[in-house]
Design a protein around this motif. Structure first.
Motif, PDB file in Angstrom:
ATOM      1  N   PHE A  49     -46.713 -15.116  -3.139  1.00 46.17           N
ATOM      2  CA  PHE A  49     -45.596 -14.656  -3.920  1.00 46.17           C
ATOM      3  C   PHE A  49     -45.366 -15.251  -5.218  1.00 46.17           C
ATOM      4  CE2 PHE A  49     -40.907 -15.286  -4.943  1.00 46.17           C
ATOM      5  CZ  PHE A  49     -40.951 -14.106  -5.462  1.00 46.17           C
ATOM      6  N   LEU A  50     -45.534 -16.607  -5.187  1.00 43.18           N
ATOM      7  CA  LEU A  50     -45.800 -17.409  -6.459  1.00 43.18           C
ATOM      8  C   LEU A  50     -46.778 -16.918  -7.491  1.00 43.18           C
ATOM      9  CD1 LEU A  50     -44.355 -21.010  -5.358  1.00 43.18           C
ATOM     10  CD2 LEU A  50     -43.489 -19.324  -6.714  1.00 43.18           C
ATOM     11  N   ASN A  51     -48.142 -16.683  -6.869  1.00 39.69           N
ATOM     12  CA  ASN A  51     -49.081 -16.214  -7.243  1.00 39.69           C
ATOM     13  C   ASN A  51     -48.830 -14.758  -7.979  1.00 39.69           C
ATOM     14  OD1 ASN A  51     -50.850 -18.624  -6.872  1.00 39.69           O
ATOM     15  ND2 ASN A  51     -51.663 -17.551  -4.929  1.00 39.69           N
ATOM     16  N   SER A  52     -48.467 -14.021  -7.671  1.00 41.77           N
ATOM     17  CA  SER A  52     -47.922 -12.643  -8.093  1.00 41.77           C
ATOM     18  C   SER A  52     -46.896 -12.741  -9.075  1.00 41.77           C
ATOM     19  CB  SER A  52     -47.486 -11.649  -6.950  1.00 41.77           C
ATOM     20  OG  SER A  52     -46.036 -11.803  -7.018  1.00 41.77           O
ATOM     21  N   LEU A  53     -46.032 -13.901  -9.024  1.00 43.20           N
ATOM     22  CA  LEU A  53     -45.203 -13.984 -10.202  1.00 43.20           C
ATOM     23  C   LEU A  53     -46.127 -14.705 -11.566  1.00 43.20           C
ATOM     24  CD1 LEU A  53     -41.937 -15.704  -8.720  1.00 43.20           C
ATOM     25  CD2 LEU A  53     -42.319 -13.495  -9.865  1.00 43.20           C
ATOM     26  N   GLN A  54     -46.797 -15.539 -11.156  1.00 45.04           N
ATOM     27  CA  GLN A  54     -47.790 -15.958 -12.083  1.00 45.04           C
ATOM     28  C   GLN A  54     -48.535 -15.191 -12.889  1.00 45.04           C
ATOM     29  OE1 GLN A  54     -50.407 -19.046 -10.658  1.00 45.04           O
ATOM     30  NE2 GLN A  54     -51.035 -19.732 -12.726  1.00 45.04           N
ATOM     31  N   ASP A  55     -48.947 -14.121 -12.028  1.00 54.99           N
ATOM     32  CA  ASP A  55     -49.687 -12.912 -12.697  1.00 54.99           C
ATOM     33  C   ASP A  55     -48.847 -12.214 -13.838  1.00 54.99           C
ATOM     34  OD1 ASP A  55     -51.983 -13.487 -11.543  1.00 54.99           O
ATOM     35  OD2 ASP A  55     -52.098 -11.937 -10.068  1.00 54.99           O
ATOM     36  N   GLN A  56     -47.710 -11.919 -13.050  1.00 58.05           N
ATOM     37  CA  GLN A  56     -46.578 -11.252 -13.999  1.00 58.05           C
ATOM     38  C   GLN A  56     -46.303 -11.943 -14.958  1.00 58.05           C
ATOM     39  OE1 GLN A  56     -43.117 -10.242 -11.538  1.00 58.05           O
ATOM     40  NE2 GLN A  56     -44.280  -9.773 -10.037  1.00 58.05           N
ATOM     41  N   VAL A  57     -45.946 -13.246 -14.907  1.00 59.71           N
ATOM     42  CA  VAL A  57     -46.057 -14.131 -16.366  1.00 59.71           C
ATOM     43  C   VAL A  57     -47.304 -14.010 -17.354  1.00 59.71           C
ATOM     44  CG1 VAL A  57     -45.459 -16.420 -17.328  1.00 59.71           C
ATOM     45  CG2 VAL A  57     -44.382 -15.475 -15.214  1.00 59.71           C
ATOM     46  N   PHE A  58     -48.318 -14.190 -16.717  1.00 59.93           N
ATOM     47  CA  PHE A  58     -49.634 -13.751 -17.682  1.00 59.93           C
ATOM     48  C   PHE A  58     -49.549 -12.375 -18.230  1.00 59.93           C
ATOM     49  CE2 PHE A  58     -54.033 -12.666 -17.898  1.00 59.93           C
ATOM     50  CZ  PHE A  58     -54.352 -13.677 -18.573  1.00 59.93           C
ATOM     51  N   HIS A  59     -49.188 -11.641 -17.515  1.00 62.75           N
ATOM     52  CA  HIS A  59     -49.180 -10.080 -18.099  1.00 62.75           C
ATOM     53  C   HIS A  59     -48.182 -10.031 -19.295  1.00 62.75           C
ATOM     54  CE1 HIS A  59     -52.549  -8.293 -16.230  1.00 62.75           C
ATOM     55  NE2 HIS A  59     -52.278  -9.001 -14.993  1.00 62.75           N
ATOM     56  N   ASP A  60     -47.128 -10.594 -18.891  1.00 59.95           N
ATOM     57  CA  ASP A  60     -46.121 -10.743 -20.182  1.00 59.95           C
ATOM     58  C   ASP A  60     -46.540 -11.299 -21.340  1.00 59.95           C
ATOM     59  OD1 ASP A  60     -44.239  -9.298 -18.273  1.00 59.95           O
ATOM     60  OD2 ASP A  60     -43.169 -10.959 -17.758  1.00 59.95           O
ATOM     61  N   LYS A  61     -47.264 -12.480 -21.089  1.00 57.02           N
ATOM     62  CA  LYS A  61     -47.616 -13.149 -22.169  1.00 57.02           C
ATOM     63  C   LYS A  61     -48.678 -12.077 -23.005  1.00 57.02           C
ATOM     64  CE  LYS A  61     -50.917 -17.160 -23.080  1.00 57.02           C
ATOM     65  NZ  LYS A  61     -52.156 -16.916 -22.867  1.00 57.02           N
ATOM     66  N   ARG A  62     -49.549 -11.744 -22.376  1.00 57.75           N
ATOM     67  CA  ARG A  62     -50.581 -10.722 -22.892  1.00 57.75           C
ATOM     68  C   ARG A  62     -49.676  -9.573 -23.648  1.00 57.75           C
ATOM     69  NH1 ARG A  62     -55.753  -8.718 -19.968  1.00 57.75           N
ATOM     70  NH2 ARG A  62     -55.304  -7.226 -21.034  1.00 57.75           N
TER      71      ARG A  62
END
Lengths: 211, 568
Positions: free
Chosen positions: B319-332
């Protein structure tokens, strides 16, 4: 197409009738080079494969094509600007071998000797149902200056060797070409290569016509 | 109190921010926690007591999901254990006597004080985990308190021994945890225990403290050696020889295995265990096995609890990994937007240059001339931007994204001049093809003679995801975006086909007819001009690799459509 001194990008198309096992060959080649766990995520139709050959880095792009007869006319779109073609037939099916012959004719006519050809008799595990004799196939391959291999994607026999031999042949031809006309290979832009290909087509057409 | 607050506050902080970041995704993954934990554990008590620290402004769905995640962390916290528990745990105390020690007595006593007076203590879940992980690595081999961490090993051994005494697994975890917690007290206050239940251990204990020490010592050695035994051959299990012989046989088998594997520390341990066993009598052996068996039964629930916890931690991790991905994509996404803003500003600065170029561009007629011209202009603008001290800071680290954004702006500006290089001729050609396709689409079916899509793949028909992907084509302006859109569509088809293909992926044989069908159904406008546009202008990375492959497949499909007729 050399990107720099030791690294090459080659495009290889797989041609052949439907159900001769083109996709199985690619899959087998992939499966043995990757963890089988990842197999489900691998696209069977397009494969990028990096190999090292005599200190040269080769990047093979292997293109699977639709083999159904009704899509035959689309061939030129696929094999345009490819360095090698793997023509697959089923040793139990004479028609598929005839199909290979027609592909060879077409490729030699369109691309001349620019393209390295390999004729591959797949399903060698079904020896007892063989309808295409090995001698006949080899004789034909020699006649058209193509390599000939027997493989069994099912038993994983000769698959890796076949891809490696094709890579080696493309490498050799590419180097030979580089010696003959260094300026051509230096110019890596695909655009330029396409232009060169067109020239070759023209000259070869005239060759064929005269010969 | 302060420590407890720290422990409980941290997870809730994280989770609160998670929820605010993306409540929909946190909902789905956390609900699974809740179902599991609520059926497995009786979590109401801790919910009531620890819920007070939660943010009450949460919406209902968010708060349940959060609480359920929290429950993983908090449930075993003894502060929430009702004070009424001790009587039940007292009944079970004797079982654990044999391997008690006072090692973490101080801790446990503090804990006990907390249970009574409502004080917080650190011996809760985190304390146990800490001990457990340390022990799990096998660092302290003989420490008596290791029983907490070695629960798993016991689980493995229990299967091997085939003890079959799983009866107590139905015990509520709280009871089990309570037993562990109160154990040190039982050691010191043994007189309070029910004598009949602890008779065996008590006699051993009372007879001689030296004897019980050696008994425990042998037991520990045996436990250590047998903890990794996978399977005990049934011919040994069912053999009527006495217990001592059985143990020795099993140990010798283990010794042989360890020697074969050249695990010399294991060999030393096993030989020592064999030596100890050979020194003791048959009845002590039987007692030993009985005692070990009791340990296993007692720990089985704890083992289950650990396994559940582990599973839940893994869920948490993904779950945390998917959140991390989301943050990463937000950043992009933010980077992209920044690039867009910058490029727009930059082009406003260069207005005159662009207008000049525009005029020149219109003069050109040949498409490859136009293409070269545009390419050079793109590079020129990029270099101006890069060398300008005002933009330097922005360009650093963002070269690629700025380059692409710049390209997008330029292509957008010249889109209407470049997509129809031959003006009306191109438009007419597109119109003819579109008319042809729309006529085809009325009669087309997956089993049309020119398609003959494999019956196995018809379950996903009409591949709506791929159709939607292709419909986005007209919204894209740059060749790169158009090609990406097409590649996305082709990949969608491949993924959908893979759903109905057993093993391996979908093949080119399957892709082609489906792609043709999808294109006919979508009937994108200006299809031929688009293909020509991309082929002419896309030359940054050239059409190679996977993108090139799918683009070629798309072009081939369009070529094929041209040849189709309306007969069935």
């Amino acid at each position: 197409m050399a990107t720099n001194n030791n690294s090459y990008n080659f495009k290889v198309v797989l041609l052949g009738e439907g159900c001769v096992g083109k996709t199985s060959l690619v899959l087998r080649y992939v499966e043995d080079s990757f963890n089988s766990k990842h197999l489900s995520t691998i696209q069977a139709s397009f494969l990028n494969k990096k190999i090292n050959l005599d200190g040269n880095r080769l990047n093979l792009s292997i293109w699977d094509t639709a083999g159904q007869e009704r899509f035959h006319a689309l061939g030129p779109i696929y094999y345009r600007s490819s360095n090698g073609a793997i023509l697959v037939y089923d040793i139990t099916d004479m028609d598929s071998f005839q199909k290979v012959k027609s592909w060879v004719k077409e490729l030699r006519k369109m691309l001349g000797t620019e393209i390295s050809l390999a004729i591959v008799g797949n399903k060698s595990d079904l020896e007892k149902d063989r309808h295409v004799s090995l001698e006949e196939a080899e004789r034909y391959a020699e006649k058209v200056k193509a390599m000939h291999f027997q493989t069994s994607a099912k038993l994983n026999k000769g698959v890796e060797e076949m891809f490696l031999a094709v890579a080696q042949k493309m490498l050799d031809e590419s180097k030979e070409k580089a010696v003959q006309a260094p300026q051509l290979t230096r110019n890596n832009s695909q655009r330029t290569v396409t232009v060169v290909d067109d020239d070759v087509v023209v000259t070869n057409k005239s060759c064929c016509a005269s010969g | 109190m302060t420590e407890n607050d720290k422990i409980s506050a941290r997870p809730s902080e994280i989770l609160l921010s998670n929820c605010s970041l993306n409540s929909s995704s946190s909902g789905s993954s956390s609900h699974s926690f809740e179902n599991k934990s609520s059926e497995k554990w009786e979590s109401k008590q801790w919910l009531n007591s620890s819920g007070s620290s939660l943010n009450v402004t949460l919406t209902p769905s968010e708060s349940t999901s959060e609480m359920s995640v929290l429950s993983n962390n908090k449930k075993p916290n003894p502060s929430t254990r009702p004070p009424a528990k001790p009587p039940t745990s007292l009944g079970a105390i004797p079982k654990s006597i044999s391997f008690d020690t006072s090692a973490d007595k101080g801790l446990e006593e503090e804990e006990r004080g907390g249970g009574g007076g409502g004080r917080a203590k650190r011996g809760g879940f985190f304390g146990k985990l800490r001990i457990g992980f340390r022990k799990g690595r096998g660092k302290s081999l003989r420490g008596q308190e290791e029983f907490k961490g070695e629960g798993e090993e016991y689980g493995g051994k229990r299967q091997g021994e085939g003890g079959g005494r799983m009866g107590s697994s139905s015990e509520v975890s709280d009871d089990i945890l309570a037993k562990y917690r109160t154990k040190p007290d039982s050691n010191s206050a043994k007189e309070n225990c029910d004598p009949s239940k602890s008779l065996k251990e008590k006699t051993v204990y009372n007879s001689n403290s030296e004897e019980i020490n050696s008994f425990n010592d042998v037991k520990n050695k045996l436990r250590l050696v047998l903890s990794n035994t996978s399977e005990i051959p049934h011919y040994i299990k069912n053999n009527p020889i006495n217990t001592k012989n059985k143990i020795e046989t099993v140990l010798r088998l283990e010794l042989g295995k360890a020697r074969r594997l050249r695990e010399w520390s294991e060999v030393a341990r096993i030989s020592e265990a064999i030596r100890c066993i050979s020194l003791i009598a048959e009845d002590v052996c039987r007692k030993l096995m009985g005692s070990i068996r009791d340990d296993i039964v007692m720990r089985s629930t704890y083992v289950q609890y650990l396994m559940t916890s582990r599973k839940e931690l893994l869920f948490c991790d993904s779950f945390l990994n998917s959140l991390q991905d989301q943050v990463f994509h937000d950043k992009r996404q933010c980077e992209k937007f920044l690039a867009t803003v910058c490029v727009r500003e930059f082009l406003r600065e260069q207005e005159t240059l662009v207008t000049e170029f525009c005029e020149e561009f219109k003069q050109l007629s040949l498409s490859d001339e136009k293409c070269h011209f545009l390419h050079n202009f793109h590079l020129k603008l990029y270099h101006i931007m890069k060398s300008n001290p005002f933009w330097k800071g922005i360009v650093q680290n963002r070269e690629d994204i700025l380059k692409i954004t710049l390209e997008r702006f330029i292509m957008k500006k010249f889109y209407k001049y470049s997509i129809y290089p031959n003006g009306d001729g191109d438009r007419d050609r597109d119109r003819v093809l579109q008319h042809h396709i729309s006529k085809l689409s009325t009669s087309i079916a997956p089993d049309h003679k020119d398609l003959l899509i494999d019956r196995a793949h018809l379950r996903e028909c009409p591949w709506p995801a791929a159709q939607d992907a292709l419909r986005a084509l007209r919204a894209c302006d740059t060749p790169r975006d158009k090609m990406r859109c097409v590649v996305h569509c082709a990949k969608c088809v491949m993924h959908l086909l893979a759903l109905s293909t057993q093993g391996g992926g979908a093949t080119a044989d399957d892709l082609m007819p489906v792609l043709v069908y999808v294109i006919i159904k979508v009937n994108p406008e200006a299809l031929l001009s688009t293909i020509q546009y991309v082929n002419n202008f896309f030359h940054v990375d050239q059409l190679v690799g996977e993108e090139g492959y799918y683009w070629t497949q798309f072009c081939a499909a369009v070529e094929y459509i041209k040849t189709m007729d309306y007969s069935d």
